[in-house]
Design an enzyme around this catalytic site. Structure first.
Site, PDB file in Angstrom:
ATOM      1  N   GLU A 223       0.826  -1.195   0.000  1.00  0.00           N
ATOM      2  CA  GLU A 223       0.000   0.000   0.000  1.00  0.00           C
ATOM      3  C   GLU A 223       0.869   1.257   0.000  1.00  0.00           C
ATOM      4  O   GLU A 223       0.607   2.208  -0.743  1.00  0.00           O
ATOM      5  CB  GLU A 223      -0.929   0.018   1.210  1.00  0.00           C
ATOM      6  CG  GLU A 223      -1.842   1.233   1.233  1.00  0.00           C
ATOM      7  CD  GLU A 223      -2.596   1.407   2.541  1.00  0.00           C
ATOM      8  OE1 GLU A 223      -3.770   1.805   2.499  1.00  0.00           O
ATOM      9  OE2 GLU A 223      -1.986   1.159   3.615  1.00  0.00           O
TER      10      GLU A 223
ATOM     11  N   TRP B  68      -8.625  -1.809   0.304  1.00  0.00           N
ATOM     12  CA  TRP B  68      -9.409  -0.676  -0.208  1.00  0.00           C
ATOM     13  C   TRP B  68     -10.657  -1.117  -0.966  1.00  0.00           C
ATOM     14  O   TRP B  68     -11.386  -0.271  -1.486  1.00  0.00           O
ATOM     15  CB  TRP B  68      -8.536   0.182  -1.130  1.00  0.00           C
ATOM     16  CG  TRP B  68      -7.645   1.130  -0.398  1.00  0.00           C
ATOM     17  CD1 TRP B  68      -6.338   0.973  -0.085  1.00  0.00           C
ATOM     18  CD2 TRP B  68      -8.017   2.406   0.141  1.00  0.00           C
ATOM     19  NE1 TRP B  68      -5.857   2.049   0.601  1.00  0.00           N
ATOM     20  CE2 TRP B  68      -6.881   2.958   0.759  1.00  0.00           C
ATOM     21  CE3 TRP B  68      -9.210   3.130   0.162  1.00  0.00           C
ATOM     22  CZ2 TRP B  68      -6.886   4.195   1.384  1.00  0.00           C
ATOM     23  CZ3 TRP B  68      -9.217   4.370   0.779  1.00  0.00           C
ATOM     24  CH2 TRP B  68      -8.069   4.883   1.381  1.00  0.00           C
TER      25      TRP B  68
ATOM     26  N   TYR C 148      -4.700  10.004  -0.782  1.00  0.00           N
ATOM     27  CA  TYR C 148      -3.310   9.933  -0.359  1.00  0.00           C
ATOM     28  C   TYR C 148      -2.246  10.217  -1.415  1.00  0.00           C
ATOM     29  O   TYR C 148      -1.707  11.311  -1.501  1.00  0.00           O
ATOM     30  CB  TYR C 148      -3.054   8.557   0.280  1.00  0.00           C
ATOM     31  CG  TYR C 148      -3.825   8.345   1.544  1.00  0.00           C
ATOM     32  CD1 TYR C 148      -3.446   8.959   2.740  1.00  0.00           C
ATOM     33  CD2 TYR C 148      -4.961   7.536   1.557  1.00  0.00           C
ATOM     34  CE1 TYR C 148      -4.167   8.770   3.915  1.00  0.00           C
ATOM     35  CE2 TYR C 148      -5.689   7.346   2.726  1.00  0.00           C
ATOM     36  CZ  TYR C 148      -5.290   7.962   3.896  1.00  0.00           C
ATOM     37  OH  TYR C 148      -6.020   7.773   5.042  1.00  0.00           O
TER      38      TYR C 148
ATOM     39  N   CYS D  14      -7.024   9.665   6.645  1.00  0.00           N
ATOM     40  CA  CYS D  14      -6.992   9.484   8.096  1.00  0.00           C
ATOM     41  C   CYS D  14      -5.594   9.812   8.619  1.00  0.00           C
ATOM     42  O   CYS D  14      -5.437  10.675   9.473  1.00  0.00           O
ATOM     43  CB  CYS D  14      -7.397   8.056   8.462  1.00  0.00           C
ATOM     44  SG  CYS D  14      -9.111   7.651   8.026  1.00  0.00           S
TER      45      CYS D  14
ATOM     46  N   ARG E  27      -6.019  12.062  11.987  1.00  0.00           N
ATOM     47  CA  ARG E  27      -7.224  12.741  12.458  1.00  0.00           C
ATOM     48  C   ARG E  27      -8.255  11.756  12.991  1.00  0.00           C
ATOM     49  O   ARG E  27      -9.057  12.062  13.882  1.00  0.00           O
ATOM     50  CB  ARG E  27      -7.857  13.547  11.323  1.00  0.00           C
ATOM     51  CG  ARG E  27      -8.343  12.658  10.189  1.00  0.00           C
ATOM     52  CD  ARG E  27      -9.347  13.294   9.263  1.00  0.00           C
ATOM     53  NE  ARG E  27      -9.781  12.323   8.271  1.00  0.00           N
ATOM     54  CZ  ARG E  27     -10.886  11.595   8.369  1.00  0.00           C
ATOM     55  NH1 ARG E  27     -11.682  11.730   9.410  1.00  0.00           N
ATOM     56  NH2 ARG E  27     -11.202  10.729   7.431  1.00  0.00           N
TER      57      ARG E  27
ATOM     58  N   ASP F 270      -8.955   3.957  13.515  1.00  0.00           N
ATOM     59  CA  ASP F 270      -9.523   2.675  13.913  1.00  0.00           C
ATOM     60  C   ASP F 270      -8.383   1.875  14.537  1.00  0.00           C
ATOM     61  O   ASP F 270      -7.532   1.334  13.839  1.00  0.00           O
ATOM     62  CB  ASP F 270     -10.094   1.977  12.671  1.00  0.00           C
ATOM     63  CG  ASP F 270     -10.549   0.547  12.926  1.00  0.00           C
ATOM     64  OD1 ASP F 270     -10.386   0.050  14.052  1.00  0.00           O
ATOM     65  OD2 ASP F 270     -11.049  -0.081  11.973  1.00  0.00           O
TER      66      ASP F 270
END
Length: 310
Positions: free
Chosen positions: A65, A87, A129, A190, A212, A215
């Site tokens: 990733e 994803w 991203y 995130c 921000r 999980d």
């Protein structure tokens, strides 16, 4: 007496959230328990890596990733073709919502792999991203009063250049939160802000990652490894030694439907100290391959499966 195991910080954070976090309904409708404003710290010296051992983390998935981010790619097809599944749920949910076709997830993913045209239409995540990291959009004001797109900004390349030429700068930042484009993203970033710092008398590279939304059960193990890997790659490219990774969380949460994972993981003890080796130094940050990374001394507890909240 040996140093405390890094992973105990993670387990303590998980216990704190699960046993004392605020419970509320979240965007996904699943519900979370959350705390706000958290921190974990990990040394990256001597090939140390924050790879959890109380459950197996598929570190090659996280590495693939990260390499995908560095290409600037936003379509899941390159990941699907490598067997990376993390994803898949977001474009599948969009496909079902927009077409009304309740195509099972596994069949959707297979079509992404087999049909490049289908992937072009349904596999894109928007400017997430990597797009922001290596091609942050710019615009020019024209004489006729209209705007036109300018040359994108490669933040990663600029950070590496600034680390080489101006190591004392406080502006070594890679930012993913592009306010103008958040609405076009399948999931706003995130892990949004990376800041790098040259310490140790000009010999070591530290990284602060601000996230921000986190999980903790499913996302954070990947985020920690990914940030450590990125820091290690940048350190190698700038002739610095890996220093410290500091992870900072905003809304730091656990999903209510992850109770079985949380209780089982909290009952396990960390074991061993995994090490990450980068076996080759390519010409640039954008030329690494999955074969360049090796993890040693990793003997984790078994994986624990849990659903992803979309």
């Amino acid at each position: 007496m040996s140093d405390p195991h890094f992973e105990q910080q993670y387990l303590d954070l998980m216990a704190r959230i699960w046993r004392g976090g605020d419970e509320r309904v979240d965007r996904t409708g699943v519900g979370t328990r959350a705390v706000f404003g958290t921190q974990l710290r990990c040394s990256l010296a001597d090939n140390a890596v924050p790879l959890l051992t109380t459950k197996r983390v598929y570190w090659k998935t996280a590495a693939r990733e990260m390499l995908w981010f560095l290409t600037g790619e936003t379509n899941i097809r390159p990941l699907v073709l490598q067997g990376v599944k993390i994803w898949n749920e977001w474009p599948h949910a969009r496909y079902v919502a927009e077409t009304g076709d309740d195509l099972p997830l596994d069949e959707f993913v297979q079509r992404i792999a087999d049909d490049e045209g289908f992937a072009d239409r349904w596999g894109d995540l928007g400017p997430v991203y990597g797009k922001q990291w290596v091609d942050w959009p710019t615009y020019r004001y024209r004489a006729d009063g209209l705007y036109e797109k300018g040359e994108g900004i490669n933040q990663v390349a600029k950070v590496i250049e600034s680390l080489r030429t101006n190591p004392g700068s406080r502006r070594h930042i890679i930012e993913g939160w592009n306010v103008a484009e958040v609405g076009r993203m399948a999931l706003p970033p995130c892990h949004k802000s990376y800041q790098f710092h040259v310490g140790g008398g000009g010999t070591t590279l530290d990284c602060v990652l601000y996230q921000r939304s986190c999980d903790v059960a499913l996302g954070l193990p990947f985020n920690l490894f990914g940030a450590a890997l990125l820091t290690r790659m940048i350190a190698q490219q700038t002739d610095l030694e890996p220093g410290e990774l500091v992870w900072m969380g905003g809304d730091t949460h656990l999903y209510l439907n992850h109770a079985h994972l949380i209780e089982e993981q909290l009952g396990r003890e960390p074991r061993g100290r995994p090490a990450l080796e980068i076996t080759r130094r390519p010409a640039s940050i954008f030329d690494y391959r999955i074969e360049d990374f090796a993890v040693a001394d990793y003997d984790p507890h078994p994986p624990i499966k849990a659903p992803v909240a979309v």
